[in-house]
Design an enzyme around this catalytic site. Structure first.
Site, PDB file in Angstrom:
ATOM      1  CB  SER A 142      -7.768 -50.977   5.784  1.00 22.94           C
ATOM      2  OG  SER A 142      -8.896 -50.658   5.757  1.00 22.94           O
ATOM      3  CE1 TYR A 172      -9.528 -54.287   1.724  1.00 31.42           C
ATOM      4  CE2 TYR A 172     -10.701 -52.821   3.366  1.00 31.42           C
ATOM      5  CZ  TYR A 172      -9.477 -52.897   2.596  1.00 31.42           C
ATOM      6  OH  TYR A 172      -8.388 -52.167   2.296  1.00 31.42           O
TER       7      TYR A 172
HETATM    8  P1  NDP Z   1      -5.596 -49.288  -5.973  1.00 32.72           P
HETATM    9  O1  NDP Z   1      -6.427 -50.414  -6.164  1.00 32.72           O
HETATM   10  O2  NDP Z   1      -5.071 -48.187  -6.737  1.00 32.72           O
HETATM   11  O3  NDP Z   1      -3.915 -50.248  -5.693  1.00 32.72           O
HETATM   12  C1  NDP Z   1      -3.882 -51.640  -5.402  1.00 32.72           C
HETATM   13  C2  NDP Z   1      -2.590 -52.106  -5.823  1.00 32.72           C
HETATM   14  O4  NDP Z   1      -2.539 -53.718  -5.694  1.00 32.72           O
HETATM   15  C3  NDP Z   1      -2.351 -52.079  -7.572  1.00 32.72           C
HETATM   16  O5  NDP Z   1      -1.371 -51.488  -7.733  1.00 32.72           O
HETATM   17  C4  NDP Z   1      -2.572 -53.624  -8.134  1.00 32.72           C
HETATM   18  O6  NDP Z   1      -1.772 -53.575  -8.999  1.00 32.72           O
HETATM   19  C5  NDP Z   1      -2.025 -54.329  -6.888  1.00 32.72           C
HETATM   20  N1  NDP Z   1      -2.378 -55.711  -6.957  1.00 32.72           N
HETATM   21  C6  NDP Z   1      -3.628 -56.226  -6.818  1.00 32.72           C
HETATM   22  N2  NDP Z   1      -3.652 -57.510  -6.597  1.00 32.72           N
HETATM   23  C7  NDP Z   1      -2.339 -57.739  -6.996  1.00 32.72           C
HETATM   24  C8  NDP Z   1      -1.381 -59.161  -7.085  1.00 32.72           C
HETATM   25  N3  NDP Z   1      -2.206 -60.314  -7.295  1.00 32.72           N
HETATM   26  N4  NDP Z   1      -0.280 -59.086  -7.410  1.00 32.72           N
HETATM   27  C9  NDP Z   1       0.382 -57.805  -7.385  1.00 32.72           C
HETATM   28  N5  NDP Z   1      -0.296 -56.810  -7.215  1.00 32.72           N
HETATM   29  C10 NDP Z   1      -1.525 -56.534  -7.032  1.00 32.72           C
HETATM   30  O7  NDP Z   1      -5.707 -49.074  -4.504  1.00 32.72           O
HETATM   31  P2  NDP Z   1      -5.004 -48.540  -3.144  1.00 32.72           P
HETATM   32  O8  NDP Z   1      -3.808 -47.852  -3.594  1.00 32.72           O
HETATM   33  O9  NDP Z   1      -5.873 -47.649  -2.291  1.00 32.72           O
HETATM   34  O10 NDP Z   1      -4.658 -49.812  -2.490  1.00 32.72           O
HETATM   35  C11 NDP Z   1      -3.326 -50.154  -1.738  1.00 32.72           C
HETATM   36  C12 NDP Z   1      -3.476 -50.680  -0.381  1.00 32.72           C
HETATM   37  O11 NDP Z   1      -4.182 -49.920   0.439  1.00 32.72           O
HETATM   38  C13 NDP Z   1      -4.310 -51.964  -0.256  1.00 32.72           C
HETATM   39  O12 NDP Z   1      -3.760 -52.873   0.724  1.00 32.72           O
HETATM   40  C14 NDP Z   1      -5.576 -51.412   0.469  1.00 32.72           C
HETATM   41  O13 NDP Z   1      -6.411 -52.417   0.925  1.00 32.72           O
HETATM   42  C15 NDP Z   1      -5.235 -50.276   1.084  1.00 32.72           C
HETATM   43  N6  NDP Z   1      -6.235 -49.346   1.625  1.00 32.72           N
HETATM   44  C16 NDP Z   1      -6.621 -48.494   0.609  1.00 32.72           C
HETATM   45  C17 NDP Z   1      -7.679 -47.440   1.141  1.00 32.72           C
HETATM   46  C18 NDP Z   1      -8.227 -46.738   0.260  1.00 32.72           C
HETATM   47  O14 NDP Z   1      -9.324 -45.809   0.684  1.00 32.72           O
HETATM   48  N7  NDP Z   1      -7.727 -46.347  -0.646  1.00 32.72           N
HETATM   49  C19 NDP Z   1      -7.881 -47.550   2.836  1.00 32.72           C
HETATM   50  C20 NDP Z   1      -7.386 -48.600   3.306  1.00 32.72           C
HETATM   51  C21 NDP Z   1      -6.420 -49.328   3.028  1.00 32.72           C
HETATM   52  P3  NDP Z   1      -2.118 -54.628 -10.304  1.00 32.72           P
HETATM   53  O15 NDP Z   1      -3.425 -54.644 -10.618  1.00 32.72           O
HETATM   54  O16 NDP Z   1      -1.252 -53.730 -11.512  1.00 32.72           O
HETATM   55  O17 NDP Z   1      -1.246 -55.709 -10.036  1.00 32.72           O
END
Ligand code: NDP
Length: 244
Positions: A141, A154
Site C-alpha cells: 500500500s 495498518y
Molecule cells: P477488498 O476488501 O475488496 O478485498 C480484500 C480481500 O481479502 C477479499 O477478497 C477478502 O476475501 C480477502 N481476505 C480478507 N481476509 C482474508 C483471510 N483471512 N483469508 C483469505 N482472504 C481474506 O479490498 P482490496 O481489494 O482493496 O484489498 C486488496 C489488497 O490491496 C489488500 O492487501 C489491501 O491492503 C491492499 N490495498 C488496497 C487499497 C485500496 O484503496 N483499496 C490501497 C492500498 C492497498 P474474503 O473476505 O472472502 O476472505
C-alpha cells in the site's frame, strides 16, 4: 494472449483488487487458482472467467491458517502441475486511533496482512525453488511508505510486507522474483471493515478519489509478463489527482 502461460495463485480474489487481477491475468491466458473465504463469490468469478474462455478454479482459503495455505498451494499444484506466481493480495484495514485500543482489530491486521503473506511464502517457496523459479507479487500500500493518524497498525503491517518482500528478493539467487505492488486509494470493499467512527469519517474524504481496481491489476499484469531475467521490484500506483 501471453506467450508464457503461467499458473497464478491469487489470494483475496473474492472482491476488489484480487478479483480484478484474476480477470486480467485470465484474459492474458494464465491459469488461475483463486482463494478467499467467500466461496460463493469465487464460484461466480470462476464461472465467469471460464465462460469467457479462461482457465480458473478456486478453493476456500483463510490466509491466517498456515496449514490451510499449504493445502491450497498443494491443490493448485496437483491441478495445474506447478505454481509459478503467488499474488499475496488478501488484506484488511480496520483503521482506528491507537487510543481506541481495538486490540482484536490490530491482531486481525497482523494475522491477515503479515502472517498471511508469510504463510503464502512458506507454502510456495520450496516448490518454486525445486522447479527452478517462481514469482511472489505482494500487495502492500502507499501505507508502506507513509503513516497517518488512525493507520498506525495498518501501515506497520504494510511496512512489514515491504521489508519481507525486499528481504526475500535479496535472498533469491535469481530464481525467485519478488514484486511489491503498492496501491493508493482504489475502489474496493476495503474500507467497509472500519468500525471506528473517527477513522470512518476521515476515510470518506481520503477515499473520495479512487482508481478502479483494474488499474492495479494492470500493474500486476505488467510485472507478471516480464521475461524471467527481469524482476520488477516495486510499483506504486496512485490516482493522478491524489495529493497524499
Ligand atoms: P477488498 O476488501 O475488496 O478485498 C480484500 C480481500 O481479502 C477479499 O477478497 C477478502 O476475501 C480477502 N481476505 C480478507 N481476509 C482474508 C483471510 N483471512 N483469508 C483469505 N482472504 C481474506 O479490498 P482490496 O481489494 O482493496 O484489498 C486488496 C489488497 O490491496 C489488500 O492487501 C489491501 O491492503 C491492499 N490495498 C488496497 C487499497 C485500496 O484503496 N483499496 C490501497 C492500498 C492497498 P474474503 O473476505 O472472502 O476472505
Amino acid at each position: 494472449m501471453t506467450e508464457t502461460v503461467k499458473t497464478v495463485v491469487v489470494t483475496g480474489a473474492s472482491s476488489g483488487i484480487g478479483e480484478a487481477t484474476a480477470r486480467r491475468l485470465a484474459a492474458d491466458g494464465h491459469r488461475l487458482f483463486l482463494g478467499a473465504r467467500r466461496t460463493d463469490r469465487l464460484e461466480t468469478l470462476t464461472k465467469e472467467i471460464t465462460a469467457e474462455g479462461g482457465t480458473a478454479a478456486f478453493q476456500r482459503l483463510d490466509v491466517t491458517d498456515a496449514v490451510d495455505f499449504q493445502a491450497f498451494i498443494s491443490t493448485a499444484r496437483d491441478r495445474y502441475g506447478r505454481v509459478d506466481v503467488v499474488v499475496n493480495n488478501a488484506g484488511v484495514m480496520p483503521l482506528s486511533p491507537l487510543e481506541a485500543l481495538k486490540t482484536d482489530e490490530w491482531d486481525r491486521m497482523i494475522d491477515v496482512n503479515v502472517r498471511g503473506v508469510l504463510h503464502g511464502i512458506a507454502a510456495a517457496l520450496p516448490s518454486m525453488r525445486a522447479q527452478g523459479g517462481g514469482h511472489f507479487v505482494n500487495i502492500a500500500s502507499v501505507g508502506a511508505y507513509e503513516i497517518s493518524p488512525t493507520a498506525a497498525v495498518y501501515c506497520a503491517t504494510k511496512f512489514a510486507v515491504r521489508a519481507i518482500s525486499e528481504g526475500l528478493r535479496q535472498e533469491s539467487d535469481g530464481d525467485i522474483r519478488v514484486t511489491l505492488v503498492s496501491p493508493g486509494v482504489t475502489e474496493s470493499e476495503l474500507a467497509d471493515s472500519i468500525t471506528d467512527a473517527t477513522a470512518r469519517e476521515a476515510m470518506r474524504t481520503y477515499r473520495a478519489v479512487a482508481l478502479p481496481a483494474s488499474d492495479i491489476a494492470e500493474a500486476i499484469a505488467y510485472a507478471v509478463s516480464q521475461p524471467s531475467r527481469v524482476d520488477v521490484n516495486e510499483i506504486v500506483v496512485r490516482p493522478a489527482a491524489s495529493v497524499q
